[in-house]
Write a protein that holds these residues in place. Structure first.
Motif, PDB file in Angstrom:
ATOM      1  N   THR A 182       0.813  -1.225   0.000  1.00 25.24           N
ATOM      2  CA  THR A 182       0.000   0.000   0.000  1.00 25.24           C
ATOM      3  C   THR A 182       0.845   1.273   0.000  1.00 25.24           C
ATOM      4  OG1 THR A 182      -1.856  -1.103   1.078  1.00 25.24           O
ATOM      5  CG2 THR A 182      -1.791   1.295   1.227  1.00 25.24           C
ATOM      6  N   PRO A 183       1.930   1.365   0.762  1.00 27.15           N
ATOM      7  CA  PRO A 183       2.729   2.596   0.719  1.00 27.15           C
ATOM      8  C   PRO A 183       3.225   2.943  -0.681  1.00 27.15           C
ATOM      9  CG  PRO A 183       3.356   1.279   2.620  1.00 27.15           C
ATOM     10  CD  PRO A 183       2.426   0.428   1.799  1.00 27.15           C
ATOM     11  N   ILE A 184       3.542   1.930  -1.478  1.00 26.70           N
ATOM     12  CA  ILE A 184       4.060   2.189  -2.821  1.00 26.70           C
ATOM     13  C   ILE A 184       2.947   2.643  -3.759  1.00 26.70           C
ATOM     14  CG2 ILE A 184       5.179   1.177  -4.842  1.00 26.70           C
ATOM     15  CD1 ILE A 184       6.693  -0.702  -3.017  1.00 26.70           C
ATOM     16  N   TRP A 185       1.869   1.832  -3.853  1.00 25.05           N
ATOM     17  CA  TRP A 185       0.844   2.176  -4.848  1.00 25.05           C
ATOM     18  C   TRP A 185       0.026   3.390  -4.441  1.00 25.05           C
ATOM     19  CZ3 TRP A 185      -4.141   2.109  -3.205  1.00 25.05           C
ATOM     20  CH2 TRP A 185      -4.559   1.202  -2.232  1.00 25.05           C
ATOM     21  N   PHE A 186      -0.148   3.606  -3.139  1.00 24.97           N
ATOM     22  CA  PHE A 186      -0.915   4.778  -2.718  1.00 24.97           C
ATOM     23  C   PHE A 186      -0.107   6.062  -2.905  1.00 24.97           C
ATOM     24  CE2 PHE A 186      -2.951   7.685   0.330  1.00 24.97           C
ATOM     25  CZ  PHE A 186      -4.263   7.555  -0.095  1.00 24.97           C
ATOM     26  N   THR A 187       1.181   6.003  -2.666  1.00 19.29           N
ATOM     27  CA  THR A 187       2.048   7.161  -2.902  1.00 19.29           C
ATOM     28  C   THR A 187       2.079   7.516  -4.385  1.00 19.29           C
ATOM     29  OG1 THR A 187       3.441   6.565  -1.010  1.00 19.29           O
ATOM     30  CG2 THR A 187       4.375   8.097  -2.616  1.00 19.29           C
ATOM     31  N   SER A 188       2.118   6.523  -5.225  1.00 23.62           N
ATOM     32  CA  SER A 188       2.094   6.765  -6.673  1.00 23.62           C
ATOM     33  C   SER A 188       0.794   7.427  -7.088  1.00 23.62           C
ATOM     34  CB  SER A 188       2.277   5.441  -7.426  1.00 23.62           C
ATOM     35  OG  SER A 188       3.514   4.846  -7.109  1.00 23.62           O
ATOM     36  N   LEU A 189      -0.321   6.983  -6.503  1.00 19.28           N
ATOM     37  CA  LEU A 189      -1.620   7.585  -6.817  1.00 19.28           C
ATOM     38  C   LEU A 189      -1.664   9.054  -6.414  1.00 19.28           C
ATOM     39  CD1 LEU A 189      -4.569   7.370  -7.748  1.00 19.28           C
ATOM     40  CD2 LEU A 189      -5.142   6.532  -5.452  1.00 19.28           C
ATOM     41  N   LEU A 190      -1.181   9.367  -5.214  1.00 14.85           N
ATOM     42  CA  LEU A 190      -1.133  10.771  -4.785  1.00 14.85           C
ATOM     43  C   LEU A 190      -0.229  11.598  -5.689  1.00 14.85           C
ATOM     44  CD1 LEU A 190      -0.920  10.496  -0.871  1.00 14.85           C
ATOM     45  CD2 LEU A 190      -2.872  11.205  -2.261  1.00 14.85           C
ATOM     46  N   GLY A 191       0.842  10.977  -6.140  1.00 11.73           N
ATOM     47  CA  GLY A 191       1.778  11.688  -7.011  1.00 11.73           C
ATOM     48  C   GLY A 191       1.147  12.108  -8.329  1.00 11.73           C
ATOM     49  N   ILE A 192       0.381  11.215  -8.966  1.00 14.45           N
ATOM     50  CA  ILE A 192      -0.210  11.580 -10.268  1.00 14.45           C
ATOM     51  C   ILE A 192      -1.376  12.561 -10.105  1.00 14.45           C
ATOM     52  CG2 ILE A 192       0.545   9.408 -11.282  1.00 14.45           C
ATOM     53  CD1 ILE A 192      -3.078   9.690 -11.078  1.00 14.45           C
ATOM     54  N   ILE A 193      -2.034  12.537  -8.934  1.00 13.57           N
ATOM     55  CA  ILE A 193      -3.129  13.489  -8.706  1.00 13.57           C
ATOM     56  C   ILE A 193      -2.592  14.894  -8.470  1.00 13.57           C
ATOM     57  CG2 ILE A 193      -5.003  14.122  -7.128  1.00 13.57           C
ATOM     58  CD1 ILE A 193      -5.516  11.142  -6.699  1.00 13.57           C
ATOM     59  N   LEU A 194      -1.481  14.982  -7.717  1.00 16.93           N
ATOM     60  CA  LEU A 194      -0.936  16.295  -7.351  1.00 16.93           C
ATOM     61  C   LEU A 194       0.107  16.809  -8.327  1.00 16.93           C
ATOM     62  CD1 LEU A 194      -0.490  15.682  -3.504  1.00 16.93           C
ATOM     63  CD2 LEU A 194      -2.388  16.823  -4.672  1.00 16.93           C
ATOM     64  N   TYR A 195       0.501  15.988  -9.293  1.00 11.97           N
ATOM     65  CA  TYR A 195       1.589  16.375 -10.188  1.00 11.97           C
ATOM     66  C   TYR A 195       1.273  17.649 -10.975  1.00 11.97           C
ATOM     67  CZ  TYR A 195       4.634  16.373 -14.270  1.00 11.97           C
ATOM     68  OH  TYR A 195       5.505  16.764 -15.254  1.00 11.97           O
ATOM     69  N   THR A 196       0.177  17.652 -11.730  1.00 12.26           N
ATOM     70  CA  THR A 196      -0.115  18.789 -12.608  1.00 12.26           C
ATOM     71  C   THR A 196      -0.470  20.066 -11.855  1.00 12.26           C
ATOM     72  OG1 THR A 196      -0.847  17.265 -14.337  1.00 12.26           O
ATOM     73  CG2 THR A 196      -1.489  19.565 -14.568  1.00 12.26           C
ATOM     74  N   PRO A 197      -1.368  20.010 -10.854  1.00 13.24           N
ATOM     75  CA  PRO A 197      -1.725  21.281 -10.198  1.00 13.24           C
ATOM     76  C   PRO A 197      -0.638  21.863  -9.304  1.00 13.24           C
ATOM     77  CG  PRO A 197      -2.819  19.465  -9.115  1.00 13.24           C
ATOM     78  CD  PRO A 197      -2.136  18.882 -10.319  1.00 13.24           C
ATOM     79  N   ILE A 198       0.294  21.032  -8.836  1.00 13.03           N
ATOM     80  CA  ILE A 198       1.287  21.542  -7.871  1.00 13.03           C
ATOM     81  C   ILE A 198       2.710  21.358  -8.373  1.00 13.03           C
ATOM     82  CG2 ILE A 198       2.206  21.289  -5.531  1.00 13.03           C
ATOM     83  CD1 ILE A 198      -0.583  20.437  -4.626  1.00 13.03           C
ATOM     84  N   PHE A 199       3.142  20.114  -8.543  1.00  8.74           N
ATOM     85  CA  PHE A 199       4.552  19.824  -8.778  1.00  8.74           C
ATOM     86  C   PHE A 199       5.019  20.141 -10.201  1.00  8.74           C
ATOM     87  CE2 PHE A 199       3.262  16.835  -5.361  1.00  8.74           C
ATOM     88  CZ  PHE A 199       4.052  17.353  -4.352  1.00  8.74           C
ATOM     89  N   LYS A 200       4.091  20.183 -11.155  1.00  5.94           N
ATOM     90  CA  LYS A 200       4.482  20.446 -12.539  1.00  5.94           C
ATOM     91  C   LYS A 200       5.079  21.835 -12.715  1.00  5.94           C
ATOM     92  CE  LYS A 200       2.713  19.847 -17.247  1.00  5.94           C
ATOM     93  NZ  LYS A 200       1.512  19.523 -18.077  1.00  5.94           N
TER      94      LYS A 200
END
Length: 227
Positions: A182-200
């Protein structure tokens, strides 16, 4: 007596000549009926051929419902970029399993844990493409006006609905078969959700995040082959 036979042969000949016009008329009626029957058969055949041609044209053009579904499927396919990403993503998944556990390929390749990780990686990849297009729809209006959201082939609500559907299946598979990871796949999910509005918007961070999500596929799939 010599000519007595003429007394009964003439009436017979006379009746024959009398009936001759009726026989001709009867023959003409029969011939006309045959012609009418042939014409009726030709008309019926033409009607059937016309219906067949109309049916073929209908199949080529498609019904409104079929056309609508076809456009939506094509739009979602372009939106998720599955045609471009499927082969390289599949290669990455299998290589991750082979690097981690090469000795038991025949065992883990049909295991529910590996098949779940296979599906989850593809689901997350497609979901990331969709949510990225939703966030960048205004940019695509200028830079990429052929994208499905810009052309209205797929609406933003439909795109968000598809994103939610893919993420739901992703989470169901993760919690049911790969809860240890869960730590791996859930972190990946948060990453793709927050990538464009914040980290991009952050130059170095966006590159690190993308590379990290891709890199996490290796341990994620690798661990799924050892259960």
């Amino acid at each position: 007596m010599r000519f007595s036979f003429l007394l009964w042969i003439f009436p017979i000949l006379g009746s024959g000549f009398t009936l001759l016009p009726f026989i001709k008329v009867s023959n003409l009626m029969v011939h006309k009926n045959k012609m009418n029957d042939k014409q009726a058969v030709r008309e019926l055949t033409m009607q059937k051929l016309t219906k067949i041609d109309d049916f073929k044209l209908h199949l080529r053009e498609g019904s409104p419902l079929r056309t609508f579904i076809s456009k939506k499927v094509k739009g979602f396919s372009e939106l998720s970029r599955i045609q471009k990403n499927f082969i390289p993503t599949t290669i990455l998944i299998f290589l991750s399993g082979l690097v981690t556990n090469p000795q038991y390929v025949r065992t883990w390749i049909i295991s529910k844990e590996f098949l779940s990780s296979f599906a989850m990686v593809h689901l997350l990849t497609s979901a990331s493409m969709i949510i990225n297009d939703v966030y960048d729809v205004n940019i695509d209006k200028i830079n990429n006006p052929q994208r499905p959201l810009v052309t209205k082939t797929v609406s933003i609500k439909e795109a968000l609905g598809m994103f939610a559907f893919l993420v739901s299946i992703y989470c169901i598979l993760g919690f049911n078969y790969l809860s240890v990871l869960t730590p791996i796949w859930f972190t990946s999910l948060l990453g793709i959700i927050l990538y464009t509005p914040i980290f991009k918007r952050i130059p170095l961070v966006k590159n690190l995040l993308c590379s990290s999500i891709v890199t996490m596929v290796i341990p994620f799939v690798g661990y799924s082959t050892v259960f």
